[in-house]
Design an enzyme around this catalytic site. Structure first.
Site, PDB file in Angstrom:
ATOM      1  N   GLY A  56       1.042  -1.150  -0.154  1.00  0.00           N
ATOM      2  CA  GLY A  56       0.207  -0.108   0.176  1.00  0.00           C
ATOM      3  C   GLY A  56       0.962   1.258   0.051  1.00  0.00           C
ATOM      4  N   THR A  57       1.645   1.216   0.447  1.00  0.00           N
ATOM      5  CA  THR A  57       3.245   2.640   0.339  1.00  0.00           C
ATOM      6  C   THR A  57       3.385   2.873  -0.931  1.00  0.00           C
ATOM      7  OG1 THR A  57       3.460   2.184   2.721  1.00  0.00           O
ATOM      8  CG2 THR A  57       4.926   3.434   2.189  1.00  0.00           C
ATOM      9  N   ASN A  68      -8.424   2.126   9.720  1.00  0.00           N
ATOM     10  CA  ASN A  68      -7.757   1.136  10.084  1.00  0.00           C
ATOM     11  C   ASN A  68      -7.651   1.063  11.756  1.00  0.00           C
ATOM     12  OD1 ASN A  68      -6.105   3.693   9.220  1.00  0.00           O
ATOM     13  ND2 ASN A  68      -4.760   2.361  10.646  1.00  0.00           N
ATOM     14  N   GLN A  98      -7.708  -1.435   4.654  1.00  0.00           N
ATOM     15  CA  GLN A  98      -8.103  -2.098   5.042  1.00  0.00           C
ATOM     16  C   GLN A  98      -9.689  -2.792   5.088  1.00  0.00           C
ATOM     17  OE1 GLN A  98      -7.555  -3.731   9.011  1.00  0.00           O
ATOM     18  NE2 GLN A  98      -6.043  -1.960   8.470  1.00  0.00           N
ATOM     19  N   HIS A 119      -0.701  -8.205   2.117  1.00  0.00           N
ATOM     20  CA  HIS A 119      -1.100  -9.255   3.725  1.00  0.00           C
ATOM     21  C   HIS A 119      -2.499  -8.644   4.794  1.00  0.00           C
ATOM     22  CE1 HIS A 119       0.095  -5.279   6.412  1.00  0.00           C
ATOM     23  NE2 HIS A 119       0.804  -5.113   5.878  1.00  0.00           N
ATOM     24  N   CYS A 155       2.137   1.032  11.770  1.00  0.00           N
ATOM     25  CA  CYS A 155       3.003   2.043  11.964  1.00  0.00           C
ATOM     26  C   CYS A 155       3.536   2.568  13.011  1.00  0.00           C
ATOM     27  CB  CYS A 155       2.798   2.503  10.807  1.00  0.00           C
ATOM     28  SG  CYS A 155       1.288   3.838  10.477  1.00  0.00           S
TER      29      CYS A 155
END
Length: 366
Positions: free
Chosen positions: A70-71, A147, A175, A197, A320
């Protein structure tokens, strides 16, 4: 006594279907860019996975670009917005994931913040005002499901408002994917992010979904992979696992929705022990698996350590932020007093969660 895993919003266990697909992919030796039989076999795995991810997202296979997660998808989206789509300013919701906010700030474009209400939902009246007040083409970044709180955002309405003002919309569905139905077309998003993931694929693979016909400029350049939209040899086994996990997640959406009953029972039992407990976003539509709770006088860091020693894995919000327990940014945006938010912990369930897991958590928490 076995451990209880209740941190599914941070990452989900690898699905058996994904593991099998990955192991099968390791038997393929060809480079998917090669034209020989081995290369075509590897290419076939990638395109099969692309179709499976597209079905999960409610998109066309040609709209799916595989990424490392996603990043990277966020970074690619903001780069394309600036370099190819004529965007000159960004409007980012106050509750976006740090990966989105940091990528927006790294883009070099001016960033404005879209406020949220006390339940964490985007203020659409404020969005209209921001779009009307600024000059130049805007990109609005609004996640589909938060999230931390699990609150579902009004993405379709925000996209309509954005498009009426000549703006674009980027939706972080990381999410939400696998936990609620997705329809890229009905959402009206121009770009959408996914991460494998979170739904049972391996870490290190994700996707950026790009509306057909939207101009795009690659961030990673070199070879012609991913239809010249992301250079670099593809992670064939990871992509195969992502596709298999996406198919399994789509097939199991009804089972995931049933987790709401288990989550609601958890909250009712916590409330019975602590009537002053606060469930953040509890009055809004939420993901079925997510509970974000605090009670006055409790400290999240202390609770996380105590629960972990008791064999229970939960978190204090976004993964994170691990190792940086403090005042949660999402709760700050919702106007939650620091004295309460410092004790917030997130409990998130998944497809293997059982009533006994809730019993263990509640007993330990109490």
């Amino acid at each position: 006594m076995s451990r209880v895993y209740l941190d599914w919003n941070a990452t989900a266990p690898l699905r058996p279907e994904a593991r099998e697909a990955m192991l099968a992919a390791t038997e393929i030796v060809g480079n998917p860019s090669s034209v020989h039989a081995e290369g075509r076999a590897a290419r076939g795995l990638i395109e099969k996975a692309r179709g499976e991810v597209a079905r999960l997202a409610g998109a066309k296979p040609a709209e799916v670009i595989f990424t490392s997660g996603g990043t990277e998808a966020a970074r690619m989206a903001f780069h394309a917005a600036k370099a190819a789509q004529g965007v000159t300013r960004l409007i980012v919701s106050a509750v976006e994931h740090e990966a989105v906010r940091a990528s927006a700030e790294a883009s070099g474009l001016p960033v404005e913040t879209l406020p949220v209400d006390g339940d964490g939902r985007a203020d659409l009246a404020a969005l209209k005002t921001l779009l009307e007040a600024g000059e130049g083409k805007a990109l609005v970044a609004l996640m589909l499901a938060n999230n931390e709180t699990g609150v579902i955002e009004p993405v379709a309405e925000a996209a309509r408002i954005a498009h009426e003002a000549g703006a674009l919309l980027l939706c972080d569905a990381v999410q939400a994917a696998g936990k609620m139905p997705l329809d890229f077309v009905c959402l009206g998003a121009d770009m959408m992010m996914l991460a494998g993931h979170k739904l049972g694929a391996p870490m290190g693979v994700g996707a950026l979904v790009i509306r057909e016909g939207l101009s795009f400029a690659a961030l990673a350049v070199g070879g012609g992979q991913e239809m010249r939209r992301r250079a670099g040899s593809e992670n064939v086994s990871g992509i195969a696992g992502f596709g298999a996990a996406a198919a399994a997640a789509l097939a199991g959406l009804d089972d995931f929705a049933a987790l709401a009953r288990l989550r609601d029972r958890l909250e009712a039992e916590i409330a019975a022990y602590a009537p002053d407990a606060v469930f953040f976003g509890g009055k809004a539509e939420r993901l079925a698996n997510t509970c974000y709770v605090a009670a006055p006088g409790l400290d999240a860091e202390t609770m996380l350590m105590a629960l972990d020693l008791d064999g229970i894995a939960v978190s204090a919000g976004a993964a994170c932020s691990s190792g940086k327990v403090g005042s949660p940014r999402v709760l700050d945006a919702m106007g939650v007093p620091p004295a309460l938010s410092k004790g917030a912990i997130r409990v998130s369930l998944g497809w293997t969660s059982e009533p006994g897991d809730v019993d263990r958590f509640v007993a330990s928490w109490a």
